[in-house]
Write an enzyme that holds these catalytic residues in place. Structure first.
Site, mmCIF file in Angstrom:
data_model
loop_
_atom_site.group_PDB
_atom_site.id
_atom_site.type_symbol
_atom_site.label_atom_id
_atom_site.label_comp_id
_atom_site.label_asym_id
_atom_site.label_seq_id
_atom_site.Cartn_x
_atom_site.Cartn_y
_atom_site.Cartn_z
ATOM 1 N N ARG A 97 0.879 -1.182 0.000
ATOM 2 C CA ARG A 97 0.000 0.000 0.000
ATOM 3 C C ARG A 97 0.907 1.220 0.000
ATOM 4 O O ARG A 97 1.688 1.423 0.939
ATOM 5 C CB ARG A 97 -0.930 0.005 1.211
ATOM 6 C CG ARG A 97 -1.685 1.315 1.343
ATOM 7 C CD ARG A 97 -2.824 1.285 2.317
ATOM 8 N NE ARG A 97 -3.965 0.593 1.757
ATOM 9 C CZ ARG A 97 -5.220 0.734 2.204
ATOM 10 N NH1 ARG A 97 -5.469 1.545 3.198
ATOM 11 N NH2 ARG A 97 -6.206 0.063 1.660
ATOM 12 N N HIS A 134 -7.128 0.596 -6.757
ATOM 13 C CA HIS A 134 -7.405 -0.229 -5.566
ATOM 14 C C HIS A 134 -8.097 -1.521 -6.046
ATOM 15 O O HIS A 134 -9.287 -1.735 -5.787
ATOM 16 C CB HIS A 134 -8.291 0.561 -4.606
ATOM 17 C CG HIS A 134 -8.343 0.026 -3.216
ATOM 18 N ND1 HIS A 134 -7.592 -1.064 -2.797
ATOM 19 C CD2 HIS A 134 -9.059 0.419 -2.117
ATOM 20 C CE1 HIS A 134 -7.844 -1.304 -1.516
ATOM 21 N NE2 HIS A 134 -8.736 -0.426 -1.093
ATOM 22 N N GLN A 173 -10.153 -4.034 -3.657
ATOM 23 C CA GLN A 173 -11.448 -3.530 -3.202
ATOM 24 C C GLN A 173 -12.522 -3.730 -4.275
ATOM 25 O O GLN A 173 -13.619 -4.216 -3.994
ATOM 26 C CB GLN A 173 -11.342 -2.037 -2.855
ATOM 27 C CG GLN A 173 -12.646 -1.434 -2.422
ATOM 28 C CD GLN A 173 -13.124 -1.970 -1.080
ATOM 29 O OE1 GLN A 173 -12.386 -1.922 -0.105
ATOM 30 N NE2 GLN A 173 -14.350 -2.489 -1.018
ATOM 31 N N ASP A 224 -17.084 7.276 -2.747
ATOM 32 C CA ASP A 224 -15.917 7.153 -1.865
ATOM 33 C C ASP A 224 -15.690 8.529 -1.234
ATOM 34 O O ASP A 224 -16.332 9.515 -1.632
ATOM 35 C CB ASP A 224 -14.699 6.701 -2.701
ATOM 36 C CG ASP A 224 -13.461 6.404 -1.879
ATOM 37 O OD1 ASP A 224 -13.572 6.276 -0.646
ATOM 38 O OD2 ASP A 224 -12.364 6.304 -2.471
ATOM 39 N N CYS A 279 -16.391 1.790 -0.312
ATOM 40 C CA CYS A 279 -15.267 0.940 0.105
ATOM 41 C C CYS A 279 -14.930 1.112 1.590
ATOM 42 O O CYS A 279 -14.280 0.244 2.169
ATOM 43 C CB CYS A 279 -14.044 1.218 -0.759
ATOM 44 S SG CYS A 279 -13.402 2.888 -0.594
ATOM 45 N N ARG A 313 -13.810 -8.586 1.317
ATOM 46 C CA ARG A 313 -12.379 -8.354 1.093
ATOM 47 C C ARG A 313 -11.602 -9.597 1.522
ATOM 48 O O ARG A 313 -10.674 -10.046 0.843
ATOM 49 C CB ARG A 313 -11.890 -7.143 1.924
ATOM 50 C CG ARG A 313 -12.419 -5.799 1.488
ATOM 51 C CD ARG A 313 -11.817 -5.349 0.173
ATOM 52 N NE ARG A 313 -10.369 -5.305 0.184
ATOM 53 C CZ ARG A 313 -9.653 -4.282 0.623
ATOM 54 N NH1 ARG A 313 -10.241 -3.189 1.074
ATOM 55 N NH2 ARG A 313 -8.312 -4.318 0.583
HETATM 56 N N1 NVA Z 1 -9.822 6.776 -2.008
HETATM 57 C C1 NVA Z 1 -9.541 6.365 -0.652
HETATM 58 C C2 NVA Z 1 -9.790 4.895 -0.489
HETATM 59 C C3 NVA Z 1 -9.562 4.382 0.902
HETATM 60 C C4 NVA Z 1 -9.776 2.896 1.020
HETATM 61 C C5 NVA Z 1 -8.100 6.698 -0.310
HETATM 62 O O1 NVA Z 1 -7.223 6.489 -1.152
HETATM 63 O O2 NVA Z 1 -7.851 7.194 0.794
HETATM 64 N N1 CP Z 2 -11.405 0.003 1.916
HETATM 65 C C1 CP Z 2 -10.152 -0.092 2.402
HETATM 66 O O1 CP Z 2 -9.199 -0.378 1.676
HETATM 67 O O2 CP Z 2 -10.060 0.149 3.728
HETATM 68 P P1 CP Z 2 -8.720 0.342 4.577
HETATM 69 O O3 CP Z 2 -8.132 1.672 4.168
HETATM 70 O O4 CP Z 2 -9.188 0.341 6.000
HETATM 71 O O5 CP Z 2 -7.776 -0.770 4.274
#
Ligand code: NVA
Ligand code: CP
Length: 321
Positions: A109, A136, A139, A235, A275, A303
């Site tokens: 990540r 992502h 997800q 989102d 998500c 997930r």
């Molecule tokens: N678009 C959000 C998704 C979090 C799971 C982010 O990147 O923070």
């Molecule tokens: N939706 C998702 O990826 O959540 P987290 O940021 O908690 O991993």
């Protein structure tokens, strides 16, 4: 442990997944979910280790991958970039080469998508994108599985999906999903927060070349996107790493709230997805996310099951499916 795949496969974006692989993944995820719920052992990755590198916060991704590896008989290592030498400037390529000598797969990540690509390029083991600034994939695979679970296998084919809000990593991934799963995506976003042009162009080209029954459209009006949609999804307006833009974004996205009146324009059987984490009263109203059309808790649970199928696919080369 040597990597068992003759040629390793990574999951960096949904362009790495062929439609038939998606079907296999979802079938296997359903089997694994049933076994998990019935308490039946399914230790298909005994002795395997997944390294999980996190440069950003996480609840779902971290815990579902970690618990998933344990349930499959393996183990997961949580590696915060702050504590790795990576955080002190050790090159990504060197880190990838070294970690490949210890573990059987890596989940990453990070911020720039290029970081995941670089990791995959230099790792001798499968690399999974656990979220980058651009995509992502885990997800959205869980989201597609959740739709099929609710409405039947192949039920999303030819349907309309509405994305409301920021053209962010999730929106880019839904664009790729439209090609992979064959549906019509309409994205409603402010002009300055459009999804990535390169992703749009590539997806439209792939759809045209394959003759798939799919399309991707970008509009300004959320009502146009929601009208008749079978799935409405959104989102946060401010993603991780954009915290300084929060106030400007709150202003820009004011008209992009998924609320009762917007959901009323969708198909009467429409599902709502997010998500998570969510901000009630910003991108979605409490009545929608906590209402009867919302499947966000199933999405979150799935997930775990979908990623277990992904881990088997990548770490065992699909054997056992
Ligand atoms: N678009 C959000 C998704 C979090 C799971 C982010 O990147 O923070
Ligand atoms: N939706 C998702 O990826 O959540 P987290 O940021 O908690 O991993």
């Amino acid at each position: 442990m040597p990597n068992p795949l003759p040629k390793k496969h990574d999951l960096l974006t949904l362009d790495d997944v062929r439609p038939e692989e998606m079907s296999h993944l979802f079938h296997r995820a359903g089997v694994l979910k049933g076994m998990q719920h019935r308490g039946e052992p399914h230790r298909t990755l005994e002795g395997r280790t997944l390294g999980m590198i996190f440069e950003k916060s996480s609840t779902r991704t971290r815990v579902s991958f970690e618990a998933g590896m344990f349930q499959l008989g393996g183990m997961a290592l949580f590696l915060s970039s702050r504590e790795l030498q990576l955080g002190r400037g050790e090159p990504i390529a060197d880190s990838a080469r070294v970690l490949s000598r210890y573990v059987d797969g890596l989940m990453v990540r990070t911020f720039a998508h290029q970081n995941v690509e670089l990791m995959a390029q230099h790792a001798g083991i499968p690399v999974i994108n656990g979220l980058s600034d651009s995509f992502h994939p885990c997800q959205v695979l869980a989201d597609l599985f959740t739709f099929e679970e609710q409405r039947g296998v192949g039920s999303l084919r030819g349907k309309k999906v509405a994305w409301i809000g920021d053209g962010n990593n999730m929106a880019n991934t839904w664009i790729q999903a439209a090609r992979m799963a064959g549906f019509h995506l309409v994205i409603a976003c402010p002009r300055e927060y459009q999804p990535c042009d390169a992703v749009l162009d590539k997806t439209r080209r792939l759809i045209a070349e394959s003759g798939a029954n799919a399309s991707v459209e970008v509009v300004r009006d959320p009502r146009e996107a929601a009208a008749g949609a079978h799935l409405v999804t959104t989102d946060v307006w401010t993603s991780m790493g954009q915290e300084e833009e929060r106030l400007r974004r709150q202003e820009a996205f004011k008209g992009y709230v998924v609320d009762g009146p917007l959901m009323a324009l969708a198909d009467k059987e429409a599902l709502f997805m997010h998500c998570l984490p969510a901000h009630r009263g910003e991108e979605v109203s409490a009545e929608v996310i906590d209402g009867p059309q919302s499947v966000v808790w199933d999405e979150a649970e799935n997930r775990l099951h979908v990623q277990k199928a992904i881990l088997e696919w990548l770490m065992r080369g699909g054997s056992g499916w």
